[in-house]
Motif scaffolding. Sequence first.
Motif, PDB file in Angstrom:
ATOM      1  N   LEU A  90      19.753  -6.842  -5.250  1.00  0.00           N
ATOM      2  CA  LEU A  90      18.144  -7.027  -5.865  1.00  0.00           C
ATOM      3  C   LEU A  90      18.631  -7.562  -6.912  1.00  0.00           C
ATOM      4  CD1 LEU A  90      18.382  -2.344  -6.756  1.00  0.00           C
ATOM      5  CD2 LEU A  90      16.908  -4.046  -5.167  1.00  0.00           C
ATOM      6  N   VAL A  91      18.938  -8.053  -7.635  1.00  0.00           N
ATOM      7  CA  VAL A  91      19.041  -9.053  -8.582  1.00  0.00           C
ATOM      8  C   VAL A  91      18.673 -10.354  -7.791  1.00  0.00           C
ATOM      9  CG1 VAL A  91      20.454 -10.595 -10.125  1.00  0.00           C
ATOM     10  CG2 VAL A  91      21.220  -8.377  -9.730  1.00  0.00           C
ATOM     11  N   ARG A  92      19.002  -9.850  -6.628  1.00  0.00           N
ATOM     12  CA  ARG A  92      18.561 -11.435  -5.527  1.00  0.00           C
ATOM     13  C   ARG A  92      17.044 -11.045  -5.233  1.00  0.00           C
ATOM     14  NH1 ARG A  92      21.976 -12.389  -1.751  1.00  0.00           N
ATOM     15  NH2 ARG A  92      23.947 -13.928  -2.810  1.00  0.00           N
ATOM     16  N   LYS A  93      16.586 -10.249  -5.727  1.00  0.00           N
ATOM     17  CA  LYS A  93      15.350 -10.084  -5.896  1.00  0.00           C
ATOM     18  C   LYS A  93      15.107 -10.057  -3.742  1.00  0.00           C
ATOM     19  CE  LYS A  93      13.053 -11.662  -9.537  1.00  0.00           C
ATOM     20  NZ  LYS A  93      14.346 -11.130 -10.626  1.00  0.00           N
ATOM     21  N   ASN A 140      18.536 -16.441   1.835  1.00  0.00           N
ATOM     22  CA  ASN A 140      18.570 -15.956   0.915  1.00  0.00           C
ATOM     23  C   ASN A 140      16.836 -16.240   0.619  1.00  0.00           C
ATOM     24  OD1 ASN A 140      20.877 -14.796   0.618  1.00  0.00           O
ATOM     25  ND2 ASN A 140      22.247 -16.228   0.183  1.00  0.00           N
ATOM     26  N   ASP A 141      17.071 -17.602   0.123  1.00  0.00           N
ATOM     27  CA  ASP A 141      15.751 -17.874  -0.050  1.00  0.00           C
ATOM     28  C   ASP A 141      14.335 -17.073   0.131  1.00  0.00           C
ATOM     29  OD1 ASP A 141      16.764 -19.890  -1.649  1.00  0.00           O
ATOM     30  OD2 ASP A 141      16.354 -21.777  -0.322  1.00  0.00           O
ATOM     31  N   LEU A 142      14.419 -16.234   1.578  1.00  0.00           N
ATOM     32  CA  LEU A 142      13.615 -15.483   2.277  1.00  0.00           C
ATOM     33  C   LEU A 142      13.002 -14.239   1.633  1.00  0.00           C
ATOM     34  CD1 LEU A 142      14.164 -17.410   5.694  1.00  0.00           C
ATOM     35  CD2 LEU A 142      11.614 -18.056   4.300  1.00  0.00           C
ATOM     36  N   GLY A 143      13.854 -13.963   1.291  1.00  0.00           N
ATOM     37  CA  GLY A 143      14.297 -12.488   0.301  1.00  0.00           C
ATOM     38  C   GLY A 143      15.500 -11.427   1.433  1.00  0.00           C
ATOM     39  N   MET A 144      16.261 -12.353   1.786  1.00  0.00           N
ATOM     40  CA  MET A 144      17.269 -11.638   2.453  1.00  0.00           C
ATOM     41  C   MET A 144      18.677 -10.656   2.106  1.00  0.00           C
ATOM     42  SD  MET A 144      15.532 -12.224   6.455  1.00  0.00           S
ATOM     43  CE  MET A 144      15.854 -13.706   6.786  1.00  0.00           C
ATOM     44  N   SER A 145      19.244 -10.063   2.290  1.00  0.00           N
ATOM     45  CA  SER A 145      20.547  -9.996   1.495  1.00  0.00           C
ATOM     46  C   SER A 145      21.402  -9.124   2.313  1.00  0.00           C
ATOM     47  CB  SER A 145      20.363  -9.138   0.487  1.00  0.00           C
ATOM     48  OG  SER A 145      22.084  -9.309   0.027  1.00  0.00           O
ATOM     49  N   PHE A 146      22.466  -9.213   2.353  1.00  0.00           N
ATOM     50  CA  PHE A 146      23.585  -8.591   3.942  1.00  0.00           C
ATOM     51  C   PHE A 146      24.842  -7.565   2.831  1.00  0.00           C
ATOM     52  CE2 PHE A 146      20.647 -11.688   5.771  1.00  0.00           C
ATOM     53  CZ  PHE A 146      20.542 -11.557   6.857  1.00  0.00           C
ATOM     54  N   LEU A 178      30.848  -7.202 -13.796  1.00  0.00           N
ATOM     55  CA  LEU A 178      29.236  -8.273 -13.539  1.00  0.00           C
ATOM     56  C   LEU A 178      29.653  -9.250 -12.746  1.00  0.00           C
ATOM     57  CD1 LEU A 178      26.669  -8.919 -15.144  1.00  0.00           C
ATOM     58  CD2 LEU A 178      27.881  -9.885 -16.695  1.00  0.00           C
ATOM     59  N   GLU A 179      30.584 -10.165 -12.808  1.00  0.00           N
ATOM     60  CA  GLU A 179      31.292 -11.800 -12.237  1.00  0.00           C
ATOM     61  C   GLU A 179      30.879 -11.628 -10.883  1.00  0.00           C
ATOM     62  OE1 GLU A 179      33.983 -13.794 -15.227  1.00  0.00           O
ATOM     63  OE2 GLU A 179      35.085 -12.016 -13.717  1.00  0.00           O
ATOM     64  N   ASN A 180      31.776 -10.696  -9.779  1.00  0.00           N
ATOM     65  CA  ASN A 180      31.284  -9.576  -9.012  1.00  0.00           C
ATOM     66  C   ASN A 180      29.628  -9.180  -8.126  1.00  0.00           C
ATOM     67  OD1 ASN A 180      33.396  -8.777  -7.184  1.00  0.00           O
ATOM     68  ND2 ASN A 180      33.994  -8.382  -9.117  1.00  0.00           N
ATOM     69  N   ILE A 181      29.214  -9.279  -9.311  1.00  0.00           N
ATOM     70  CA  ILE A 181      27.462  -8.659  -9.261  1.00  0.00           C
ATOM     71  C   ILE A 181      26.569 -10.167  -9.112  1.00  0.00           C
ATOM     72  CG2 ILE A 181      24.997  -8.115  -9.597  1.00  0.00           C
ATOM     73  CD1 ILE A 181      26.983  -5.874 -11.083  1.00  0.00           C
ATOM     74  N   MET A 182      27.048 -11.260  -9.641  1.00  0.00           N
ATOM     75  CA  MET A 182      26.650 -12.364  -9.701  1.00  0.00           C
ATOM     76  C   MET A 182      26.704 -13.475  -8.478  1.00  0.00           C
ATOM     77  SD  MET A 182      24.098 -12.508 -11.522  1.00  0.00           S
ATOM     78  CE  MET A 182      23.462 -13.427 -11.566  1.00  0.00           C
ATOM     79  N   LEU A 183      27.942 -13.053  -7.664  1.00  0.00           N
ATOM     80  CA  LEU A 183      28.856 -13.684  -7.078  1.00  0.00           C
ATOM     81  C   LEU A 183      28.035 -14.642  -5.631  1.00  0.00           C
ATOM     82  CD1 LEU A 183      32.195 -11.523  -5.135  1.00  0.00           C
ATOM     83  CD2 LEU A 183      32.256 -13.926  -6.461  1.00  0.00           C
ATOM     84  N   GLY A 184      27.926 -15.934  -5.909  1.00  0.00           N
ATOM     85  CA  GLY A 184      26.530 -16.657  -4.692  1.00  0.00           C
ATOM     86  C   GLY A 184      25.371 -16.910  -5.791  1.00  0.00           C
ATOM     87  N   LEU A 185      25.093 -15.921  -6.751  1.00  0.00           N
ATOM     88  CA  LEU A 185      23.837 -16.225  -7.303  1.00  0.00           C
ATOM     89  C   LEU A 185      23.440 -17.639  -8.365  1.00  0.00           C
ATOM     90  CD1 LEU A 185      23.256 -12.562  -7.443  1.00  0.00           C
ATOM     91  CD2 LEU A 185      22.449 -13.938  -5.720  1.00  0.00           C
ATOM     92  N   PRO A 186      23.163 -18.324  -8.737  1.00  0.00           N
ATOM     93  CA  PRO A 186      22.471 -18.706  -9.876  1.00  0.00           C
ATOM     94  C   PRO A 186      22.536 -18.107 -10.570  1.00  0.00           C
ATOM     95  CG  PRO A 186      19.990 -18.466  -8.931  1.00  0.00           C
ATOM     96  CD  PRO A 186      21.485 -18.245  -8.170  1.00  0.00           C
ATOM     97  N   LYS A 187      23.252 -19.124 -12.445  1.00  0.00           N
ATOM     98  CA  LYS A 187      23.796 -17.763 -13.261  1.00  0.00           C
ATOM     99  C   LYS A 187      23.019 -19.154 -14.105  1.00  0.00           C
ATOM    100  CE  LYS A 187      27.904 -16.544 -11.163  1.00  0.00           C
ATOM    101  NZ  LYS A 187      27.657 -17.410  -9.578  1.00  0.00           N
ATOM    102  N   LYS A 188      22.007 -18.238 -15.683  1.00  0.00           N
ATOM    103  CA  LYS A 188      21.802 -19.024 -16.748  1.00  0.00           C
ATOM    104  C   LYS A 188      22.573 -19.435 -17.660  1.00  0.00           C
ATOM    105  CE  LYS A 188      17.789 -15.372 -17.617  1.00  0.00           C
ATOM    106  NZ  LYS A 188      16.995 -14.223 -17.929  1.00  0.00           N
ATOM    107  N   THR A 189      22.875 -20.644 -18.147  1.00  0.00           N
ATOM    108  CA  THR A 189      23.439 -21.335 -18.724  1.00  0.00           C
ATOM    109  C   THR A 189      23.017 -21.528 -20.198  1.00  0.00           C
ATOM    110  OG1 THR A 189      22.564 -23.257 -17.640  1.00  0.00           O
ATOM    111  CG2 THR A 189      24.389 -22.089 -16.565  1.00  0.00           C
ATOM    112  N   ARG A 190      23.700 -21.733 -20.941  1.00  0.00           N
ATOM    113  CA  ARG A 190      23.328 -22.096 -22.306  1.00  0.00           C
ATOM    114  C   ARG A 190      24.480 -22.704 -22.664  1.00  0.00           C
ATOM    115  NH1 ARG A 190      23.195 -18.007 -27.145  1.00  0.00           N
ATOM    116  NH2 ARG A 190      21.943 -19.302 -29.318  1.00  0.00           N
ATOM    117  N   PHE A 191      23.362 -23.660 -23.447  1.00  0.00           N
ATOM    118  CA  PHE A 191      25.065 -25.045 -23.862  1.00  0.00           C
ATOM    119  C   PHE A 191      26.415 -25.782 -22.919  1.00  0.00           C
ATOM    120  CE2 PHE A 191      24.232 -22.530 -28.482  1.00  0.00           C
ATOM    121  CZ  PHE A 191      23.518 -23.519 -28.116  1.00  0.00           C
ATOM    122  N   GLY A 192      25.194 -26.471 -21.516  1.00  0.00           N
ATOM    123  CA  GLY A 192      26.667 -26.302 -20.665  1.00  0.00           C
ATOM    124  C   GLY A 192      27.177 -25.268 -19.921  1.00  0.00           C
TER     125      GLY A 192
END
Length: 514
Positions: A165-168, A86-92, A106-120
Motif C-alpha cells: 500500500l505504501v507502494r500504492k 512495481n511502476d505499473l502498480g502491481m505488488s506480489f 519500518l525498515e522491513n516495510i520500506m524494503l525495495g522502496l524509494p526512501k525520502k532523504t534529508r541532507f543526503g
Amino acid sequence: MSGPMGTPAAPPFISAVAVTKSYGGAQALRGVSLSIAPGEVHGLVGANGAGKSTLIKILAGLTEPDSGEIFVDGQPTAIGSPHRANDLGMSFIHQELAFVPGMTVLENIMLGLPKKTRFGMVDWTAIAREVTPIAKRVGVTAPLHATAKGLSTAENWLINITRALVRKARLIVMDEPTASLSASECQKLFAIIRDLSASGVAVLYVSHRLDEILDLCNRVTVFRDGRSVAELAGSQLTRPSLVEAIVGGEVEHLAKSHGEVTKGEIVLSVRGLQRLPKVREASFDLHRGEILGIAGLVGAGRSELARLLYGADLLDAGTMALEGKPYAPRTPAAAVRAGLGLVPEERRTEGLLLAKSIAFNISLTNLNAILSNAILPFISSRKRAGMAEKIIRDLSIKAQSSDQPVGRLSGGNQQKVVIGRWLQSKPKVLILDEPTRGVDIGARGEIHRLIRDLAARGMAVLVISSEPDELPELCDRALVMAEGRIVRELAGKHVTRNAIIEASYAAAAERVPA
C-alpha cells in the motif's frame, strides 16, 4: 463470514490473453487467459504444475512470455522486469515472505522502496509519518522502530501488505496467504482483503483452500495443465464445480470407513512429555499399522511435540519407549538410527536441499544402501540413481529425470520426494507434519493413498494437520492439542470435523488421560 461481493462491472485493470511459456522444451503455459478488474478479489486455482506460478512470474516481470499479450488499463504492455511491474502498480506477496528479522518494522516495510532523504541521509522520521496511518489501517501493532525479530507469520503478512500500500499498489497478488495462519489470523486477513477491495485495490488470491476461495472471490479462474479451463462466478461458483474443473472430471471420494479401531502392538509409548511452554505432560501410545492424527490450532504445540519425538529438541520431563525399550534421542540422527522418520512442516527449508537433485535428496537417509562396497565409504552413482528412479516410478513423481534439481518440482512432487526418502529406509514410526500443505487436491489424494499404504504395511504413522477435514478422512484415531496439552482423544466414527474443531477450542484443563 459473509460471502463474496457481486462481480464488478469495471473494465479490467490487467488482462493476460493467450499467454504461452516453455522451459527447456516443456510447455508450462499453453495459452492461458485471465483478467482482473479494480476492486475485484479474483481467485486463481489449479493443481501443482498447472501454470499458476509461471503466470505470476510473468506478471511480476521475472520472466517473459513466449507469445500472447498483457494489457494494463487496456493498453498492450511489456512488463519485462520487477521494477516495471512495481511502476505499473502491481505488488506480489509470496509464501516465502520478504522479511529481514534484524531490521526494524519500518525498515522491513520500506524494503525495495524509494526512501525520502534529508541532507543526503534517509529521513526515517518523515517516512514514519507517511507509513503510520497505512500501518494502522492494515492492523500492524508492532512499533515501527522496534526490531522485527520474533514477529509471527501473521504480523509479517501485515508488514508485506503495508509495503504494497505504501507502494500504492493497484493489484496485490497473494500466494497461499493462510497456509501458516491460525483461524483468528485468517479472519483478520480476510477483513483486510475486503477493505482493500472496497477501496478499489484488486487482489489476485491464489490458494488450495477452496472454502476461502468461495468466501472471498468475485470470480475464479481455473488452470489445468497450462491452460485456463474455466472462469466461474455467481451461481456457477461452487465447490463441486471448482473441484471438477481442477481435476478434469469427477473426484474419487476416499472417505474412510469408521468402524471399530483394531490396534496392533504398541510401537511408540509416550508418558508425561514436557518442554515448556509449548508441550505439557503429553501422553499417548502409537500402534503398529495405525494412522494417529494430531489436531489443534496453530500454536497448540503439535510441531513442537514432533520435534521432541524426533530428537530435534530435548525434553524437560517425561519418558518414551520404542518397541518396549527406553527411547531418548538427543539428536535427529539418533532418532533415525532408532527407526523414526520425519516429514517436516517446512519441506522447502527443513526437508529438502532445493539446488540438489532428486536422487541426492532421496539418498540422504539411505547412504549405507548406496555404498560402492561395505568397506570403502564411497557412494555408487549407479545405485543412487537406481534408488531414485524406483521412488519416482512408485510415487508417480513428475520429473524429467532423477538428476533434476528438486527445487524445480511442484509442491506436491517435492513432498513426494521427502516421503519417498523414508519409503526406502522403512522407519518403524513415520511422523508427517502438515503432509498436504500447499499441494493441490489431486496430489493430496495421492499422498493420502500413500500414507494408507504405509500403515497397511505395518508402519506406525503420526500425522499432524491443521485441516479439520483431513484427519477424519485419514486417521484411525486423533489426539487434539490445546495450549500444549492433549485435551481430547477421538477414535473411529468419532473422528469428525466438528469434534476436532470443538475440542481444539476446549480448555486445556479438559485433558483426557491417554
